[in-house]
Each structure stands twice: as C-alpha cells, then as structure tokens.
Design a protein around this motif. Structure first.
Motif, short mmCIF file in Angstrom:
data_model
loop_
_atom_site.label_atom_id
_atom_site.label_comp_id
_atom_site.label_asym_id
_atom_site.label_seq_id
_atom_site.Cartn_x
_atom_site.Cartn_y
_atom_site.Cartn_z
N LEU A 200 -7.82 -84.10 10.46
CA LEU A 200 -6.90 -84.12 11.61
C LEU A 200 -7.37 -83.22 12.75
CD1 LEU A 200 -3.36 -84.16 9.88
CD2 LEU A 200 -4.63 -86.08 10.88
N ARG A 201 -8.49 -82.52 12.54
CA ARG A 201 -9.13 -81.68 13.58
C ARG A 201 -8.18 -80.63 14.17
NH1 ARG A 201 -13.02 -83.53 11.53
NH2 ARG A 201 -14.91 -84.35 12.49
N ARG A 202 -7.30 -80.12 13.36
CA ARG A 202 -6.47 -78.99 13.81
C ARG A 202 -6.00 -78.22 12.58
NH1 ARG A 202 -1.06 -79.62 12.75
NH2 ARG A 202 -0.30 -81.73 12.39
N PHE A 203 -5.62 -76.96 12.77
CA PHE A 203 -5.01 -76.19 11.70
C PHE A 203 -3.56 -76.64 11.54
CE2 PHE A 203 -7.81 -72.08 11.83
CZ PHE A 203 -8.90 -72.85 11.49
N GLY A 204 -3.02 -76.41 10.38
CA GLY A 204 -1.61 -76.75 10.17
C GLY A 204 -0.71 -75.69 10.78
N ARG A 205 0.55 -76.06 10.95
CA ARG A 205 1.53 -75.10 11.46
C ARG A 205 2.41 -74.62 10.31
NH1 ARG A 205 1.09 -78.92 15.70
NH2 ARG A 205 2.55 -80.33 14.70
N PRO A 206 2.82 -73.37 10.34
CA PRO A 206 3.68 -72.84 9.28
C PRO A 206 4.91 -73.73 9.03
CG PRO A 206 3.01 -71.07 10.73
CD PRO A 206 2.47 -72.32 11.33
N GLU A 207 5.45 -74.31 10.12
CA GLU A 207 6.65 -75.15 9.99
C GLU A 207 6.37 -76.38 9.11
OE1 GLU A 207 5.30 -74.47 13.22
OE2 GLU A 207 6.38 -72.57 13.03
N GLU A 208 5.11 -76.84 9.15
CA GLU A 208 4.78 -78.03 8.35
C GLU A 208 4.80 -77.69 6.86
OE1 GLU A 208 2.08 -80.71 11.30
OE2 GLU A 208 1.21 -78.78 10.79
N VAL A 209 4.39 -76.48 6.52
CA VAL A 209 4.47 -76.03 5.12
C VAL A 209 5.94 -75.83 4.74
CG1 VAL A 209 3.79 -74.23 3.48
CG2 VAL A 209 2.20 -74.91 5.29
N ALA A 210 6.69 -75.25 5.67
CA ALA A 210 8.11 -74.96 5.39
C ALA A 210 8.90 -76.25 5.14
CB ALA A 210 8.71 -74.19 6.56
N LYS A 211 8.56 -77.31 5.87
CA LYS A 211 9.25 -78.60 5.67
C LYS A 211 8.99 -79.14 4.27
CE LYS A 211 10.31 -80.45 10.13
NZ LYS A 211 9.51 -79.90 11.24
N LEU A 212 7.77 -78.91 3.79
CA LEU A 212 7.42 -79.35 2.43
C LEU A 212 8.21 -78.54 1.39
CD1 LEU A 212 5.72 -81.02 0.50
CD2 LEU A 212 3.81 -79.44 0.88
N VAL A 213 8.37 -77.26 1.66
CA VAL A 213 9.18 -76.42 0.77
C VAL A 213 10.60 -76.99 0.70
CG1 VAL A 213 10.24 -74.12 0.49
CG2 VAL A 213 7.82 -74.32 1.13
N LYS A 214 11.15 -77.29 1.86
CA LYS A 214 12.51 -77.83 1.89
C LYS A 214 12.59 -79.17 1.16
CE LYS A 214 14.91 -79.33 5.68
NZ LYS A 214 15.62 -79.15 6.95
N PHE A 215 11.58 -80.00 1.37
CA PHE A 215 11.57 -81.30 0.69
C PHE A 215 11.59 -81.10 -0.83
CE2 PHE A 215 9.19 -84.47 -1.66
CZ PHE A 215 9.91 -85.62 -1.36
N LEU A 216 10.74 -80.18 -1.31
CA LEU A 216 10.67 -79.96 -2.77
C LEU A 216 12.00 -79.43 -3.32
CD1 LEU A 216 7.07 -78.50 -3.22
CD2 LEU A 216 7.93 -80.71 -4.06
N ILE A 217 12.68 -78.64 -2.52
CA ILE A 217 13.96 -78.09 -2.98
C ILE A 217 15.04 -79.17 -2.99
CG2 ILE A 217 15.84 -76.48 -2.39
CD1 ILE A 217 13.61 -74.63 -1.22
N LEU A 218 15.12 -79.92 -1.89
CA LEU A 218 16.29 -80.79 -1.72
C LEU A 218 16.07 -82.23 -2.18
CD1 LEU A 218 17.65 -79.51 1.66
CD2 LEU A 218 18.95 -79.69 -0.45
N ASP A 219 14.89 -82.75 -1.93
CA ASP A 219 14.68 -84.18 -2.18
C ASP A 219 13.75 -84.46 -3.35
OD1 ASP A 219 16.26 -85.01 0.05
OD2 ASP A 219 14.63 -84.31 1.33
N GLY A 220 12.92 -83.49 -3.70
CA GLY A 220 11.94 -83.74 -4.78
C GLY A 220 12.55 -83.51 -6.15
N THR A 221 13.66 -84.18 -6.41
CA THR A 221 14.44 -83.85 -7.61
C THR A 221 13.79 -84.34 -8.92
OG1 THR A 221 15.76 -85.78 -7.06
CG2 THR A 221 16.68 -83.64 -6.48
#
Ligand code: NAD
Length: 236
Positions: A200-221
């Motif tokens: 993707l030719r860019r570094f990731g943003r902290p918010e993108e990791v945070a969204k994954l954390v939220k997904f694993l908590i709420l939706d990744g049941t």
C-alpha cells in the motif's frame, strides 16, 4: 458515538503511546469504561481513568488490579499493548537489552493477564495481545523484540485453548509499520526502505489497528487463538 460497550470495563496497557491512545479512543467511542495503565503520567489523557504502573512490577500490578476491581467492580477486556524496542545486531546485544525487552513485552503481558484472569473469566471477557509481524517473520537487529513478540503468539494460542471452554476469547494482532513514536525513531533512510516493501506504499495509522481491536472485541465472536496481521501488504 454508540454504546455497544456500555457497562464494560477495559484495561489498556501503554495507553499513552501511539497505538494505545487510538485503542482507548475507539473503546471510549463505544461508551466503554477505559482504564489506561501507564509507566508515566499521560500529559494528554483523552478521558480515561489512569493508573501508573510498570508492567514488569508484579507487586504493583497486583495492587493496581486490586484497586481497579474494588473501584469498578469488574474487568471485561484486557489489551496488552505496552511494548518497547532495543534494536541492535546480535553481536552487540547486551544481556540488559535482551532482558528488558522480554520483561516488558512478554512477561508484562503475563503479569497483567495473571492479575486479571479471574475477573475476565467471570465476565466471559476478551484478551488482545499486541504482537508484531516481526514475531512471525523475524528481523535483523531485533532478536530480542521478535522473540518477545513470537512469545506473545504462543501465549495467545495457549491461553485461547485453556480458556475457550469458559467463553473467553484470546487473540493477537500483528501490525507491520504503524506511524507512532516507536517508528518515528527510525531514520529517514530506513523508513523509505520500509515503504518500498509495503504494497500500500504507506505506514499504517494507529486508528486502523484500534478499529481491528474493536472488531475483535465486538464482532469477532467466533474468533479465538488467532494472529491477525495488519501490515498493508508488507514483505519482510
Ligand atoms: N508502531 C509500530 O510500527 C508497531 C508495529 C508492531 C507492533 N507494535 C506494538 O504495538 C504496541 C504499541 O506500540 P506503539 O507503536 O504505540 O509504541 P509507543 O512507544 O508509542 O507506545 C508504547 C507504550 O508502552 C508503554 N510502556 C513501555 N514500557 C512500559 C512498561 N514497562 N510499563 C508500562 N508501560 C510501558 C509506553 O509508556 C507507551 O505508552 C507495542 O507493543 C509495540 O511493540 C508497534
């Protein structure tokens, strides 16, 4: 703002750091009660309850978790995010470089999990360990860091197997290069070299990791014992 985590209590270690702060923000946006555990006071606290503790100090961690349980009456979510690097080539790596990185990144996660596990089991909660792609692939100059991050993956999978029957889910996230103070310390040349290896030719943003954390908590049941890579297509 939605309220999907209203009434839940989350602990995030290293809450004052780049990724930690983004995770805190994401959880707060779901009305979660967020407790950040920091080594030093956060000068720009975004509205979480802060406790000061070094994750390697077991007595202090037990004391803090005891206080948290007394005050907040529950713990549902633990995000083991605190981490450090002490990069150097293996010949130059001192015993101190090794011990300190393993102690913070791996033993620190053990210490927190040990102190919180009964509460998390009681509430059928979730544990997320922030590992790294380096824990899967290894990296020159990071024998200590990559060993700690691989260790976290084994820790995650074993905990998931041990506590699955209690309906506790345990997953690891393996980020590639994310724009935080940790990667700011890399020189321009190293950063440019890294960019060339990222699809993707860019570094990731902290918010993108945070969204994954939220997904694993709420939706990744139905997700447990996994390592989710978030690296923009990085080839190591
Ligand atoms: N930034 C990246 O590119 C990247 C990539 C892969 C994994 N990670 C991991 O993500 C996590 C967060 O990193 P970041 O990039 O936000 O770094 P950061 O340096 O911004 O934050 C690290 C946080 O950990 C805390 N911390 C360090 N030692 C501690 C200790 N002994 N006790 C308590 N807290 C302590 C720091 O105070 C800080 O709040 C780390 O585990 C890191 O290894 C980061």
């Amino acid at each position: 703002m939605s309220e999907r985590l209203k009434g839940k209590v989350a602990i995030v270690t290293g809450a004052s750091g780049g990724i930690g702060r983004a995770i805190v923000a994401e959880l707060l946006s779901e009305s979660c009660t967020v407790i950040g555990l920091n080594q030093n006071q956060d000068p720009s606290n975004i509205g979480y309850y802060e406790f000061i503790a070094d994750v390697t100090n077991r007595a202090r961690i037990e004391e803090v978790i005891g206080e948290i349980i007394q005050t907040f009456r529950r713990i549902d979510i633990l995000v083991n995010n605190a981490g450090v690097t002490k990069d150097t080539l293996f010949y130059r790596m001192s015993y101190e470089d090794w011990d300190s990185v393993i102690n913070v990144n791996l033993t620190g996660a053990f210490n927190l999990t040990k102190a919180c596990i009964k509460e998390i089991v009681r509430n059928e909660g979730v544990i997320i360990n922030i590992s790294s792609v380096v824990g899967l692939e290894g990296n020159i100059g990071q024998t200590n860091y990559s060993a700690s991050k691989s260790g976290l993956i084994g820790f995650t999978k074993s905990l998931a197997k041990e506590f699955g029957r209690k309906n506790v889910r345990v997953n690891a996230i393996a980020p590639g290069f994310i724009e935080t103070p940790m990667t700011e310390r890399l020189g321009e040349e190293l950063k440019n070299k890294a960019l060339e290896r990222i699809a993707l030719r860019r570094f990731g943003r902290p918010e993108e990791v945070a969204k994954l954390v939220k997904f694993l908590i709420l939706d990744g049941t139905y997700i447990t014992g996994q390592v989710i890579i978030i690296d923009g297509g990085l080839e190591l």
